[in-house]
Write a protein that holds these residues in place. Structure first.
Motif, PDB file in Angstrom:
ATOM      1  N   VAL A  47       0.833  -1.202   0.000  1.00 24.25           N
ATOM      2  CA  VAL A  47       0.000   0.000   0.000  1.00 24.25           C
ATOM      3  C   VAL A  47       0.869   1.253   0.000  1.00 24.25           C
ATOM      4  CG1 VAL A  47      -1.644   1.335   1.364  1.00 24.25           C
ATOM      5  CG2 VAL A  47      -1.978  -1.112   1.058  1.00 24.25           C
ATOM      6  N   LEU A  48       1.927   1.257   0.794  1.00 19.17           N
ATOM      7  CA  LEU A  48       2.794   2.429   0.861  1.00 19.17           C
ATOM      8  C   LEU A  48       3.491   2.687  -0.467  1.00 19.17           C
ATOM      9  CD1 LEU A  48       4.410   1.886   4.389  1.00 19.17           C
ATOM     10  CD2 LEU A  48       2.583   3.485   3.761  1.00 19.17           C
ATOM     11  N   GLU A  49       3.891   1.631  -1.172  1.00 20.49           N
ATOM     12  CA  GLU A  49       4.615   1.799  -2.426  1.00 20.49           C
ATOM     13  C   GLU A  49       3.698   2.131  -3.593  1.00 20.49           C
ATOM     14  OE1 GLU A  49       6.843  -1.733  -3.041  1.00 20.49           O
ATOM     15  OE2 GLU A  49       8.523  -1.095  -1.774  1.00 20.49           O
ATOM     16  N   ARG A  50       2.426   1.845  -3.457  1.00 23.50           N
ATOM     17  CA  ARG A  50       1.510   1.986  -4.607  1.00 23.50           C
ATOM     18  C   ARG A  50       0.491   3.095  -4.387  1.00 23.50           C
ATOM     19  NH1 ARG A  50      -0.367  -4.131  -5.100  1.00 23.50           N
ATOM     20  NH2 ARG A  50      -1.631  -3.320  -6.834  1.00 23.50           N
ATOM     21  N   ARG A  51       0.865   4.106  -3.609  1.00 26.74           N
ATOM     22  CA  ARG A  51      -0.055   5.214  -3.373  1.00 26.74           C
ATOM     23  C   ARG A  51      -0.381   5.943  -4.665  1.00 26.74           C
ATOM     24  NH1 ARG A  51       0.072   6.876   2.288  1.00 26.74           N
ATOM     25  NH2 ARG A  51      -0.368   9.036   1.678  1.00 26.74           N
ATOM     26  N   ALA A  52       0.618   6.095  -5.516  1.00 24.20           N
ATOM     27  CA  ALA A  52       0.361   6.781  -6.788  1.00 24.20           C
ATOM     28  C   ALA A  52      -0.625   5.984  -7.639  1.00 24.20           C
ATOM     29  CB  ALA A  52       1.678   6.979  -7.534  1.00 24.20           C
ATOM     30  N   GLU A  53      -0.463   4.688  -7.665  1.00 22.43           N
ATOM     31  CA  GLU A  53      -1.406   3.850  -8.418  1.00 22.43           C
ATOM     32  C   GLU A  53      -2.813   3.967  -7.855  1.00 22.43           C
ATOM     33  OE1 GLU A  53      -2.456  -0.880  -8.798  1.00 22.43           O
ATOM     34  OE2 GLU A  53      -0.374  -0.302  -8.404  1.00 22.43           O
ATOM     35  N   ILE A  54      -2.906   4.020  -6.522  1.00 24.11           N
ATOM     36  CA  ILE A  54      -4.223   4.136  -5.892  1.00 24.11           C
ATOM     37  C   ILE A  54      -4.858   5.478  -6.245  1.00 24.11           C
ATOM     38  CG2 ILE A  54      -5.420   4.256  -3.671  1.00 24.11           C
ATOM     39  CD1 ILE A  54      -3.223   2.399  -2.561  1.00 24.11           C
ATOM     40  N   ALA A  89      -6.029  -2.990   3.150  1.00 25.20           N
ATOM     41  CA  ALA A  89      -7.041  -2.708   2.130  1.00 25.20           C
ATOM     42  C   ALA A  89      -7.883  -1.508   2.535  1.00 25.20           C
ATOM     43  CB  ALA A  89      -7.920  -3.942   1.921  1.00 25.20           C
ATOM     44  N   ILE A  90      -8.281  -1.464   3.810  1.00 27.85           N
ATOM     45  CA  ILE A  90      -9.070  -0.321   4.283  1.00 27.85           C
ATOM     46  C   ILE A  90      -8.241   0.961   4.222  1.00 27.85           C
ATOM     47  CG2 ILE A  90     -10.219   0.648   6.312  1.00 27.85           C
ATOM     48  CD1 ILE A  90     -11.022  -2.167   7.088  1.00 27.85           C
ATOM     49  N   ARG A  91      -6.988   0.860   4.588  1.00 28.48           N
ATOM     50  CA  ARG A  91      -6.101   2.030   4.546  1.00 28.48           C
ATOM     51  C   ARG A  91      -5.938   2.551   3.127  1.00 28.48           C
ATOM     52  NH1 ARG A  91       0.026   2.253   7.139  1.00 28.48           N
ATOM     53  NH2 ARG A  91       0.496   4.410   6.520  1.00 28.48           N
ATOM     54  N   ALA A  92      -5.803   1.630   2.180  1.00 28.23           N
ATOM     55  CA  ALA A  92      -5.682   2.051   0.777  1.00 28.23           C
ATOM     56  C   ALA A  92      -6.958   2.714   0.294  1.00 28.23           C
ATOM     57  CB  ALA A  92      -5.338   0.847  -0.091  1.00 28.23           C
ATOM     58  N   ALA A  93      -8.121   2.175   0.732  1.00 29.50           N
ATOM     59  CA  ALA A  93      -9.392   2.732   0.273  1.00 29.50           C
ATOM     60  C   ALA A  93      -9.637   4.120   0.839  1.00 29.50           C
ATOM     61  CB  ALA A  93     -10.536   1.794   0.676  1.00 29.50           C
ATOM     62  N   ARG A  94      -9.055   4.439   1.984  1.00 31.16           N
ATOM     63  CA  ARG A  94      -9.292   5.742   2.607  1.00 31.16           C
ATOM     64  C   ARG A  94      -8.468   6.861   1.982  1.00 31.16           C
ATOM     65  NH1 ARG A  94      -9.383   4.157   9.076  1.00 31.16           N
ATOM     66  NH2 ARG A  94     -11.449   3.154   9.068  1.00 31.16           N
ATOM     67  N   LEU A  95      -7.476   6.503   1.171  1.00 30.45           N
ATOM     68  CA  LEU A  95      -6.655   7.529   0.541  1.00 30.45           C
ATOM     69  C   LEU A  95      -7.473   8.301  -0.483  1.00 30.45           C
ATOM     70  CD1 LEU A  95      -3.278   5.633  -0.027  1.00 30.45           C
ATOM     71  CD2 LEU A  95      -3.739   7.429   1.650  1.00 30.45           C
ATOM     72  N   SER A  96      -7.444   9.637  -0.393  1.00 31.13           N
ATOM     73  CA  SER A  96      -8.125  10.457  -1.389  1.00 31.13           C
ATOM     74  C   SER A  96      -7.249  10.563  -2.640  1.00 31.13           C
ATOM     75  CB  SER A  96      -8.403  11.852  -0.825  1.00 31.13           C
ATOM     76  OG  SER A  96      -7.177  12.506  -0.554  1.00 31.13           O
ATOM     77  N   PRO A  97      -7.835  10.803  -3.795  1.00 31.92           N
ATOM     78  CA  PRO A  97      -7.029  10.892  -5.025  1.00 31.92           C
ATOM     79  C   PRO A  97      -5.957  11.970  -4.951  1.00 31.92           C
ATOM     80  CG  PRO A  97      -9.362  10.701  -5.539  1.00 31.92           C
ATOM     81  CD  PRO A  97      -9.274  10.892  -4.065  1.00 31.92           C
TER      82      PRO A  97
END
Length: 424
Positions: free
Chosen positions: A325-332, A409-417
């Motif tokens: 999740v930390l490495e793929r923030r840009a993808e998210i 998964a929840i942490r990734a979903a909470r990231l705003s664009p």
């Protein structure tokens, strides 16, 4: 003046615009739904783009599951070998023999004792022997009658050898045919005292004045040592040629281990219902208690080691997914900007965690199975891998993998664009 809007305000404005738009426009702006196959494909993206990390993570899980399966399998195989050894000691063997009458005389088992005992719930097999009163065994007819050498003759059922676990040193055991003719199987001590080293069609012994051909010689029988000094003849042959009265002097029973105690309580009244006090019943072997204690110890060991292995696998999955999740923030952030919902982001990372766990669990189960079989063959044990260990290992891996991947998964979903794209 520059007016900044938060992500929540932007979302609320977009929702208001969509609600105000016609139905066709709202349908076009609605995020696409992902089916199960789509979720699996999206979840596999992280595994395909980072194959080395996925392999190492799955390997860590596989080692943990392999350790659990191998420990369970090796322990089960060792327990099976122990059970086989203890079974040879007669842990479930009980005997019934006549005792004394109220007047002090020798009691006698009814002729129906075997059939009645066989009806008891939990009894797996029944066999019997009957001592032929007054019958002596000699090598030739030139030996004085008083020199019996301590040998006796017994009428036996053909099922006796299986009941007491006796092994043949040479020759064959009595069968339905030879049990009706003058054929005899000698106990180990009897054969030694008579000078007969092995079974031979030319070897004969004199039993109560009748010549019997030696068809077999037994090894020492630890469960029935009285038969070591005996000449064993078929039940029918003893009745026809030796005047045997047909009454058993010992009835051997093999019972289910869980019902040994209950069977023992019923043996006396069942074997001799008219005089149960005149029957002697053996007590269960001390090896049965040792076997049960060993079983409890093995069960506790398996549960403890299995829990540790699963915990290690779960920590590995959680660590891998948090770093992912930390490495793929840009993808998210990019996916969120293109319209992916929080639920779809959550499903993607949760599916990735489950796929990683499934690969590691399946590989670990196969590796543990191979280790167990190889070690059991090397030790000469029966290879035993409980099906629940394989299925349970994979299922537990999926469960723990899902739980470990839920937080990332929840942490990734909470990231705003905007937050995700702004992260370097």
């Amino acid at each position: 003046m520059t007016v900044r809007t938060t992500d929540a305000q932007t979302t609320d404005a977009r929702t208001a615009d969509v609600r105000a738009a016609p139905a066709t426009i709202r349908e076009a702006l609605r995020p696409a739904r992902l089916g199960p196959a789509d979720v699996v494909r999206v979840g596999a993206v992280g595994l395909r783009t980072r194959p080395l990390r996925a392999f190492l993570s799955a390997l860590g899980i596989a080692i943990g599951i392999a350790a659990m399966v191998a420990v369970v399998g090796i322990s089960s195989s060792s327990r099976a070998d122990l059970d086989r050894t203890l079974a040879a000691l007669g842990t479930n063997l009980l005997t019934v023999s006549p005792g004394s009458t109220l007047t002090g005389g020798q009691a006698q088992l009814p002729s129906t004792a075997e059939q009645m005992v066989a009806r008891i719930d939990g009894v797996r097999s029944v066999s019997a022997v009957g001592k032929v009163a007054g019958a002596k065994v000699y090598r030739t007819d030139r030996i004085p009658k008083v020199e019996t050498n301590g040998l006796a003759a017994y009428a036996v059922r053909t099922s006796l050898r299986g009941a007491i676990g006796a092994r043949l040193a040479s020759g064959v055991w009595l069968n339905a045919a030879t049990a009706r003719y003058p054929a005899v199987v000698l106990g180990a001590t009897a054969a030694d005292r008579l000078g007969i080293g092995r079974a031979d069609r030319n070897a004969q012994v004199l039993v109560d004045g009748t010549w019997f051909t030696v068809v077999g010689v037994l090894e020492p029988a630890p469960l029935a040592p009285e038969l070591d000094t005996a000449a064993l003849v078929g039940w029918s042959a003893a009745e026809d040629r030796l005047g045997f009265d047909g009454h058993a002097t010992t009835v051997y029973t093999r019972s289910a281990e869980a019902k040994v105690e209950s069977v023992r309580e019923l043996l006396g009244p069942t074997a001799a219902p008219e005089a149960p006090s005149e029957v002697q019943v053996s007590r269960p072997s001390d090896a049965l208690a040792a076997q049960r204690a060993a079983g409890q110890a093995f069960t506790g060991l398996l549960l403890g080691l299995g829990a540790v292995a699963l915990l290690v696998g779960g920590v590995g999955v959680a660590n891998t997914m948090v770093i992912s999740v930390l490495e793929r923030r840009a993808e998210i952030g990019l996916r969120r900007s293109l319209g992916a919902t929080r639920g779809q982001i959550r499903s993607q990372f949760l599916a990735e965690s489950l796929l990683l766990s499934a690969l590691g669990g399946a590989g670990g189960a196969l590796l543990g199975l191979a280790v167990t079989v190889g070690y059991a063959v090397y030790q000469g044990w029966p290879a035993v891998v409980p099906p629940w260990a394989l299925a349970g290992g994979i299922a537990a891996t999926l469960l723990i993998g899902g739980m470990a991947g839920l937080y990332p998964a929840i942490r990734a979903a909470r990231l705003s664009p905007t937050e995700a794209l702004a992260t370097p």
